[in-house]
Design a protein around this motif. Structure first.
Motif, PDB file in Angstrom:
ATOM      1  N   ASP A   7       0.829  -1.197   0.000  1.00  0.00           N
ATOM      2  CA  ASP A   7       0.000   0.000   0.000  1.00  0.00           C
ATOM      3  C   ASP A   7       0.871   1.258   0.000  1.00  0.00           C
ATOM      4  OD1 ASP A   7      -2.864   0.797   0.126  1.00  0.00           O
ATOM      5  OD2 ASP A   7      -2.180   1.890   1.894  1.00  0.00           O
ATOM      6  N   GLY A  29       1.016   3.887  -3.008  1.00  0.00           N
ATOM      7  CA  GLY A  29       0.785   5.289  -2.704  1.00  0.00           C
ATOM      8  C   GLY A  29       1.846   6.191  -3.304  1.00  0.00           C
ATOM      9  N   LEU A  41      -3.041  -2.161  -7.554  1.00  0.00           N
ATOM     10  CA  LEU A  41      -3.337  -1.467  -6.303  1.00  0.00           C
ATOM     11  C   LEU A  41      -3.256   0.044  -6.508  1.00  0.00           C
ATOM     12  CD1 LEU A  41      -3.929  -1.404  -3.304  1.00  0.00           C
ATOM     13  CD2 LEU A  41      -1.499  -1.863  -2.859  1.00  0.00           C
ATOM     14  N   ARG A  98      -6.193   2.648  -5.961  1.00  0.00           N
ATOM     15  CA  ARG A  98      -5.971   3.780  -5.056  1.00  0.00           C
ATOM     16  C   ARG A  98      -6.190   5.130  -5.746  1.00  0.00           C
ATOM     17  NH1 ARG A  98      -2.154   3.557  -0.847  1.00  0.00           N
ATOM     18  NH2 ARG A  98      -2.415   5.838  -0.909  1.00  0.00           N
ATOM     19  N   SER A  99      -5.972   5.164  -7.064  1.00  0.00           N
ATOM     20  CA  SER A  99      -6.129   6.426  -7.800  1.00  0.00           C
ATOM     21  C   SER A  99      -7.598   6.751  -8.074  1.00  0.00           C
ATOM     22  CB  SER A  99      -5.371   6.365  -9.126  1.00  0.00           C
ATOM     23  OG  SER A  99      -6.071   5.594 -10.089  1.00  0.00           O
TER      24      SER A  99
END
Length: 590
Positions: free
Chosen positions: A342, A346, A380, A384-385
């Motif tokens: 994560d 990020g 991921l 996340r975006s």
């Protein structure tokens, strides 16, 4: 490797004379102790690639020898000085010891080598010490013809030296410096000698590199073996090299440097408190540009912004490229060892946000390109975006949970070292036992860990045990905070499963897999990916398998690691397909 004592004559002289000999050797050939030396030992007509580095330790001048074809690294020998430019050294060679006596010049080492089984020659050429600014000044795109392009850029996996890709021949490799104007590459990615490609730098009136002479010695001039066997001839120095120029003249091509991009150095962005730093390569065309964010693979050293030829290659085709130092590496902050998937995803999203704010980048046409472990990070980051990442390209990504993929790697490590099916099965079972033990227990007691250790102790004497990747279990304990933190970080990593994330990805996806990949189970992963995309309704997802491709999508026969160092040609269509696929998809976004 056990240390062998070298040159008996060194052992029988007084310490004071040893000091004089050591200082004399440095004085007579200071170049000897700078950079690397590469070449070959030839005994009984059999050539062996050798890499040497000279240094001084508390005992005096030493040499460290690598023999990649034998997976022998850092073999240590002591140097002895002779009259004039003569010197000698010994080094372990399998069960034998090689004894060298010869001479050195600033550019070459040549002489005789003796083994129990016979005598032969040793010839080495001098490879300059790495200079980052010098190497980076040569990164770029060079045109041999309108449709024949050589892209090159520094590669961290090659110590920062220039990785190149020839789009016509599909040849790849690493360029090292013989001088401040001459670079060379060996016959493959892992074998630096005999010289197969020679590139001579040409500078304009301002001193800027504007072109190169590009000579494929092996393919066109037939000169590879001539240079390889030529210890004495080339050691004679400049004359043979100069004479060789005529022999190569017919095959030399003028490679004009294209001013097709600019590099904005040290762009930065932040993910929380972690500052990431990298380079943004921008095509010299009118923006706003579509952009690609490069995502690192896994492990080993701390990867940097140096992705080899990819930044220049993609920029040549009209894409801006963000390549940054992974957290904890280069100029970036943070600690990769304690980072989660994560965290790393990020970082990618933070890079995306930085690009999206720029006027010269089209925020609707920013995608990611993940290699190997980057294939775990890419979905991921896309999730996340919030769907803002426009496309995903993955080379050699696995559909397995991380811990289960390591089981696959262990099996192939054992096969590559010649173990039979029973040993392979037992090694994989042990590794799987450790994987499941760590993942299935959120809290591990000391007693439970001791029971695991007891299991492992029963097989520590097995010949396959060192390749099962479980040795660390004997040296870590949940009883101390450091050991517990380490085990917890492994649990987070090994339990990571990309499939639930891929089910959430709705943007275009292009996944490339090698049929001979020994790090990723392609035969299993390809149908899993296709099934997931069908079930999730992602109709713009392509999974392409190159049957003869290894993990790097080089043309292979076995795909095992010991073969990779001999490879130099990529599979037809690999790089072209990346460009055409991205171009097709960004053209649909306005």
């Amino acid at each position: 490797m056990p240390t062998r004592v070298c040159h008996l004559r060194l052992l029988i002289v007084a310490p004071a004379l040893l000091t004089i000999a050591a200082s004399g050797l440095r004085a007579q050939s200071p170049q000897l102790f700078q950079g690397d030396w590469v070449g070959e030992m030839r005994v009984g007509g059999t050539p062996t690639f050798i890499r040497a580095r000279f240094a001084t330790d508390s005992t005096g001048p030493i040499v460290r020898i690598d023999i990649p074809t034998s997976q022998a690294w850092g073999l240590r020998g002591r140097l002895s000085a002779g009259p004039g430019s003569n010197f000698g050294f010994d080094f372990p060679f399998g069960p034998d010891t090689a004894h060298f006596d010869g001479t050195s010049t600033p550019s070459s080492i040549t002489g005789r080598v003796r083994l129990t089984k016979g005598e032969g020659t040793l010839y080495l050429v001098h490879r300059l010490a790495y200079d980052s600014a010098f190497v980076r000044s040569l990164a770029g795109t060079y045109a041999l013809a309108a449709d024949h392009i050589i892209s090159m850029g520094p590669l961290d996996e090659a110590g920062g030296w220039l990785a190149f890709f020839d789009n016509k021949t599909l040849r790849g490799g690493i360029l090292y410096a013989l001088s401040d104007s001459t670079f060379f590459s060996g016959p493959s990615y892992g074998i630096d000698y005999p010289i197969a490609i020679r590139a001579t730098v040409h500078r304009d009136a301002t001193g800027r590199v504007d072109a190169r002479w590009w000579s494929d010695v092996t393919r066109e001039a037939g000169g590879g073996r001539r240079e390889a066997g030529g210890g004495k001839r080339e050691a004679g120095g400049g004359k043979r090299e100069a004479g060789g120029g005529k022999r190569e003249a017919a095959s030399r091509s003028w490679a004009r440097r294209l001013n097709d991009f600019t590099v904005e150095k040290d762009v930065s962005f932040k993910n929380g408190d972690v500052r990431l730093v990298g380079d943004l390569t921008l095509p010299n065309t009118r923006g706003p540009h579509p952009a690609v964010i490069m995502i690192h693979g896994c492990c080993g050293s701390k990867p940097t912004r140096d992705f080899g030829y990819w930044s220049t290659y993609l920029a040549h085709h009209g894409f801006a490229v963000l390549a940054y130092d992974r957290r904890g590496g280069g100029a970036s902050g943070g600690d990769f060892n304690s980072a989660t998937y994560d965290d790393v995803a990020g970082d990618v999203v933070a890079g995306f946000d930085m690009l999206a704010r720029r006027a010269d980048i089209d925020p609707k046409r920013i995608g990611v390109f993940g290699t190997s472990n980057g294939g775990y990070v890419a979905p991921l980051a896309a999730v996340r975006s919030g769907g803002r990442i426009a496309f995903i390209v993955v080379r050699s990504g696995s559909a397995r949970r991380v811990g289960d993929n390591i089981d696959y790697e262990v099996g192939n490590d054992l096969r590559s070292h010649g173990f039979d099916s029973i040993a392979v099965r037992r090694g994989v079972e042990l590794r799987r036992r450790v994987t499941d033990f760590v993942i299935d227990r959120p809290v591990i007691s000391v007693a439970a860990w001791d029971s695991l250790r007891a299991e492992i102790k029963t097989v520590r004497s097995e010949p396959w045990y060192p390749w099962a990747r479980t040795i660390w279990v004997m040296y870590v304990s949940p009883a101390d905070s450091g050991g517990a933190a380490y085990i917890n970080s492994l649990r987070r990593s090994w339990s990571y499963d990309p499939i639930p994330l891929w089910r959430q990805v709705k943007v275009p996806v292009y996944i490339m897999l090698g049929g001979l990949d020994r790090s990723v189970p392609t035969a299993e992963s390809a149908p899993v990916f296709r099934s997931v995309f069908r079930e999730s309704g992602n109709r713009d997802a392509t999974v392409r398998v190159y049957p003869r491709g290894n993990h790097g999508l080089l043309a292979a026969r076995t795909g095992f690691d010991d073969e990779a160092r001999y490879l130099s040609y990529y599979l037809p269509g690999f790089q072209d397909s990346v460009v055409s696929w991205i171009r097709r998809h960004v053209s649909l976004v306005r």
